[in-house]
Design an enzyme around this catalytic site. Structure first.
Site, PDB file in Angstrom:
ATOM      1  N   LEU A 180      -4.666   4.249   9.447  1.00 23.66           N
ATOM      2  CA  LEU A 180      -5.836   4.946   8.899  1.00 23.66           C
ATOM      3  C   LEU A 180      -7.058   4.046   8.751  1.00 23.66           C
ATOM      4  O   LEU A 180      -8.143   4.547   8.475  1.00 23.66           O
ATOM      5  CB  LEU A 180      -5.501   5.627   7.568  1.00 23.66           C
ATOM      6  CG  LEU A 180      -4.671   6.903   7.716  1.00 23.66           C
ATOM      7  CD1 LEU A 180      -4.537   7.606   6.365  1.00 23.66           C
ATOM      8  CD2 LEU A 180      -5.264   7.868   8.751  1.00 23.66           C
ATOM      9  N   ASP A 181      -6.921   2.757   8.923  1.00 21.83           N
ATOM     10  CA  ASP A 181      -8.134   1.943   9.061  1.00 21.83           C
ATOM     11  C   ASP A 181      -8.779   2.255  10.402  1.00 21.83           C
ATOM     12  O   ASP A 181      -9.995   2.421  10.510  1.00 21.83           O
ATOM     13  CB  ASP A 181      -7.806   0.448   8.970  1.00 21.83           C
ATOM     14  CG  ASP A 181      -7.679  -0.015   7.520  1.00 21.83           C
ATOM     15  OD1 ASP A 181      -7.830   0.814   6.607  1.00 21.83           O
ATOM     16  OD2 ASP A 181      -7.429  -1.218   7.309  1.00 21.83           O
TER      17      ASP A 181
END
Lengths: 418, 420
Positions: A180-181
């Site tokens: 999710l980065d």
């Protein structure tokens, strides 16, 4: 080439200037895309609170921060770097002047940091009305948990994505990296492109409020609807299923061992024809004729036996050779590749010139990776390495903001330049 | 350059023809939710996405796929067979007036049209080809699935177990190869639109799912590029060059807390220690050595950190997940509960932000709650105006309004099986 681009077309975001207050991975992933597409991205850094990625491994030419990190160089190519302390009154003043000549400001601090500098969206807007301000934090700029923090793994766990990976009955395998980065960064980049397009048509800027957890929750649509519509909880039905199919259902659909230790091939027979082809190329008419495997529902009912048989068959074979045989028969199959496989042994990426050699003053000769989206007329670029800390001070403070060298030196001494 | 109306969307007035396979439909959805008029062109027998579950009340049917509902919301449906010349001709007429054509056909001889030639024929058009491996190369026509893409592309190799003997790498479920590629594709397409505002010219975009996955693997990328060093996959935490300490710990109420995101400042550390010691646990956390953040650092398997983790595990095992989560976050530790998507949907924070939206499905006599906006744009809000289209729901209006066909012509096309 049917489509012959004029050789000089600049990348699509040429002329866009971005003030980049991002660090770690999510924000820099976003601004890397902008920079690759031609935006002038100016990282604003403070030597007292440096991006910890400047210390992140590997350090290919020896540990010599702040400019020796391969991780930093990978995430920050094509960008510029200045030093500035926004908590110093003269630093804040310089930042405001920089806003007047910029188009986008991106930050991925906690949700109240810019407000604490006196630079919330309303104040930014007072300085430059058509500015596009992007805040990327864990929970967004509203709601009761606004002040909670996330890293990639935090956001993955809270969004549901961690729990959707692994074997039912075991703890989740989750994600072996901050997915999710990446995804929050991509999401932000898409929103910025849309906001730039709107601004070009209307003259209007805006605030883009992005929550990293939400950027994960939008990736769970069918599973979430299965709950909100059918009332089914994800873990009720044997989920997560390892590498077996969820939707669309398919069998065989799994990883199977191949020779040489920790080597695996993913085989997914998504049609009955794939299964028939597999039985024939494996010389196993007995599998084809076995009523346990005759139809997809039957194969799903007997998936354990099916997977066991296939694993025995694959485990004596070379994965790459088996993949080629399966693909020749039109069966979706691929070996599990790691990063080194991608740069050293992937003929498709090689053909598409995925890596290119570049030089970096501290790191030296190195490889940089490609862009998975290729524009025929205004291609992206990967020309510049990551910036050395503060290397653009002279350009930004001198050329863009019009300070003379003495003024810059004074600001340096006063601490305004972080 | 006329100003769009107030409450405009970023892609107001733009038309997208979406020919994508199920894996590419998220790209079309992103464009639709940003305001584009996205026309999903599907075969008269219905798009393959309609056959992907889960299904409403578990009953399969072209209008009951929740996959279809989610990934095709806000689009219109034109059921048109473009495999034959007559249908293809109608498509090409629409393409000549469109802004983006999104197509996912692999570059084989039997694809309905050559996207590069289409881009050449329509100078203002952006032709977005989102394909498994790109337009050329030895794998360009390979068979694939989302799981195969995650295996070949790298994400899967980083995920799995280090505490289960012989466990394979694991691919996370829910079509993530398609998700990753969709963002790249949409970013590229909108950037091309932005550029077109000045140049007046479209172009062809060659987006590859394989390349999108390759290096969406965080630190595996620099370790491969610079050191040729593969990383070890580990249970529920980052793959690394060396083994590291576990991050997931069971709670008293049978859930799991992820402790990644330990406090970095001394003040936050002391608040966390205070929380833990409130009930008499964690005496060893008062060890002055732990005041030094370096001694708390994970990843090195250092003795001080291992002792700290034992104490944290004991605290977590003695308490309920929600209390631990809120207590730790309020102390300044970015801990999390590992939630399934249904559990995530129950957190009131997202309701407060307006994240979940209600979508009407009149033909089923109900509404449904969907995940909503991935971004809140203050001036040009993300929107979802309607549910995914019924099969061919907009065929007649599009043939009539956009192509000027009369009812007889439309009936003839329908009789020939070209439209539905």
């Amino acid at each position: 080439m049917p489509h012959s681009p004029p050789p000089t077309s600049p990348p699509p975001l040429a002329g866009v200037r971005v003030i980049d207050f991002t660090w770690i991975v999510a924000g820099p992933t976003c601004t890397r895309l902008l920079a690759d597409f031609g935006a002038e991205v100016i990282r604003v850094e403070n030597q007292q609170t440096l991006d910890s990625i400047r210390f992140g491994r590997p350090h290919p030419n020896g540990f010599d921060p702040p400019d020796s990190s391969g991780m930093f160089n990978w995430l920050n190519r094509n960008k510029r770097s200045i030093t500035l302390n926004a908590r110093h009154p003269d630093g804040l003043d310089l930042l405001k002047r920089l806003i007047t000549v910029s188009d986008v400001l991106v930050e991925n601090y906690s949700s109240r940091v810019l407000e604490s500098w006196g630079l919330g969206y309303e104040q930014q807007r007072a300085i430059r009305e058509d500015l596009i301000y992007v805040s990327l934090c864990g929970f967004g700029h509203s709601g009761p948990q606004r002040d909670y923090g996330t890293w990639g793994p935090t956001a993955q766990a809270l969004s549901g994505l961690t729990a959707m990976s692994g074997f039912a009955g075991e703890e989740p395998a989750g994600w072996g990296y901050s997915y999710l980065d990446h995804m929050a960064g991509f999401t932000a980049a898409a929103a910025i492109a849309a906001a730039l397009h709107h601004r070009r048509r209307s003259g209007e800027g805006q605030h883009i409020d992005l929550s990293q957890v939400e950027s994960g929750m939008v990736l769970t649509g069918p599973a979430t609807l299965d709950f909100t519509v059918n009332g089914r909880r994800y873990a009720e039905t044997g989920n997560p299923p390892g590498n077996r199919s969820v939707w669309p259902r398919a069998a065989p659909h799994n990883t199977y061992p191949t020779v040489g230790g920790d080597n695996w091939i993913m085989i997914t027979c998504t049609t009955d024809a794939h299964w028939a082809e597999l039985c024939s190329l494996s010389n196993h008419p007995d599998w084809r004729d076995d009523p346990r495997f005759a139809t997809l529902p039957a194969r799903l009912r007997h998936e354990d036996e099916l997977d066991d048989l296939l694993a025995v068959w694959t485990s004596a074979q070379d994965g790459r050779a088996l993949m080629l045989r399966l693909q020749e028969a039109g069966i979706p199959a691929g070996i599990v590749q790691n990063g080194v496989d991608l740069v050293e042994r992937d003929p498709q990426l090689k053909h598409r010139e995925w890596t290119a050699r570049r030089n970096h003053e501290v790191i030296g000769e190195h490889e940089t990776d490609g862009l998975p989206v290729r524009l025929s007329r205004t291609p992206a670029h990967r020309d510049q390495p990551g910036p050395r800390l503060g290397e653009a001070n002279e350009y930004v403070y001198g050329e863009l903001l019009g300070l003379d060298p003495e003024q810059i030196t004074e600001l340096m001494i006063s601490g305004a330049l972080g | 350059m006329s100003a769009p109306p107030a409450e405009a969307t970023p892609l107001d007035g733009l038309r997208v023809l979406d020919l994508s396979d199920p894996f590419g439909q998220y790209a079309g959805k992103l464009l639709a939710n940003l305001g584009a008029d996205v026309i999903k062109i599907e075969p008269p027998e219905g798009d393959a996405g309609r056959r992907i579950g889960p299904f409403l009340d578990d009953l399969p049917g072209p209008e009951r796929s929740l996959f279809w509902w989610y990934y095709n919301a806000d689009k219109r449906s034109l059921a048109l067979d473009i495999a034959g010349d007559d249908g293809l001709d109608l498509f090409l007429q629409l393409a000549a007036e469109a802004d983006i054509v999104l197509e996912t056909a692999q570059p084989t001889a039997d694809r309905p049209f050559d996207p590069l030639l289409l881009a050449d024929a329509c100078p203002r058009l952006i032709v977005l080809s989102l394909t498994p491996f790109g337009q050329d190369g030895p794998w360009a026509d390979w068979a694939w699935s989302d799981a195969v893409a995650l295996a070949l592309g790298g994400p899967m190799g980083s995920c799995g177990y280090d505490n289960l003997e012989g466990a394979p790498p694991i691919r996370p479920t829910e079509h993530h190869a398609g998700h990753i590629a969709a963002y790249y594709a949409v970013f590229g397409a909108i950037a091309a639109l932005y550029e077109r505002e000045v140049s007046g010219l479209g172009q062809h975009i060659d987006a590859s799912v394989h390349e999108a996955c390759a290096f969406t693997i965080e630190s595996s990328a620099p370790w491969a590029l610079y050191e040729r060093h593969p990383l070890l996959r580990q249970t529920g935490r980052h793959a690394g060059p060396q083994p590291t300490e576990p991050w997931q710990y069971p709670t008293a109420d049978g859930r799991l807390i992820n402790i990644f995101g330990m406090p970095r400042s001394e003040a936050a550390w002391l608040r966390l220690v205070q929380l833990i010691q409130r009930d008499g646990l964690g005496a060893e956390l008062s060890d002055p050595q732990l005041l030094d953040g370096r001694n708390r650092q994970l990843g090195l398997k250092q003795e001080t950190a291992l002792r700290m983790l034992d104490q944290l595990a004991e605290f977590i095992a003695a308490n309920a997940a929600e209390e631990i989560y809120h207590g730790a976050q309020q102390a300044g530790a970015a801990w999390s509960i590992i939630r399934t998507p249904d559990e995530a949907a129950e957190d009131p924070h997202w309701t407060e932000r307006g994240f979940f939206i209600e979508v009407e499905h009149l033909e089923h006599g109900r509404t449904a709650t969907y995940p909503g906006a991935p971004y809140i744009l203050s001036r040009t809000p993300w929107r979802q105006q309607r549910r995914a289209p019924l099969l061919g729901e907009h065929t007649v209006e599009l043939l009539k309004d956009e192509l000027g066909l009369d009812p007889e012509q439309i009936a003839a096309l329908a009789a020939a099986g070209i439209v539905a």
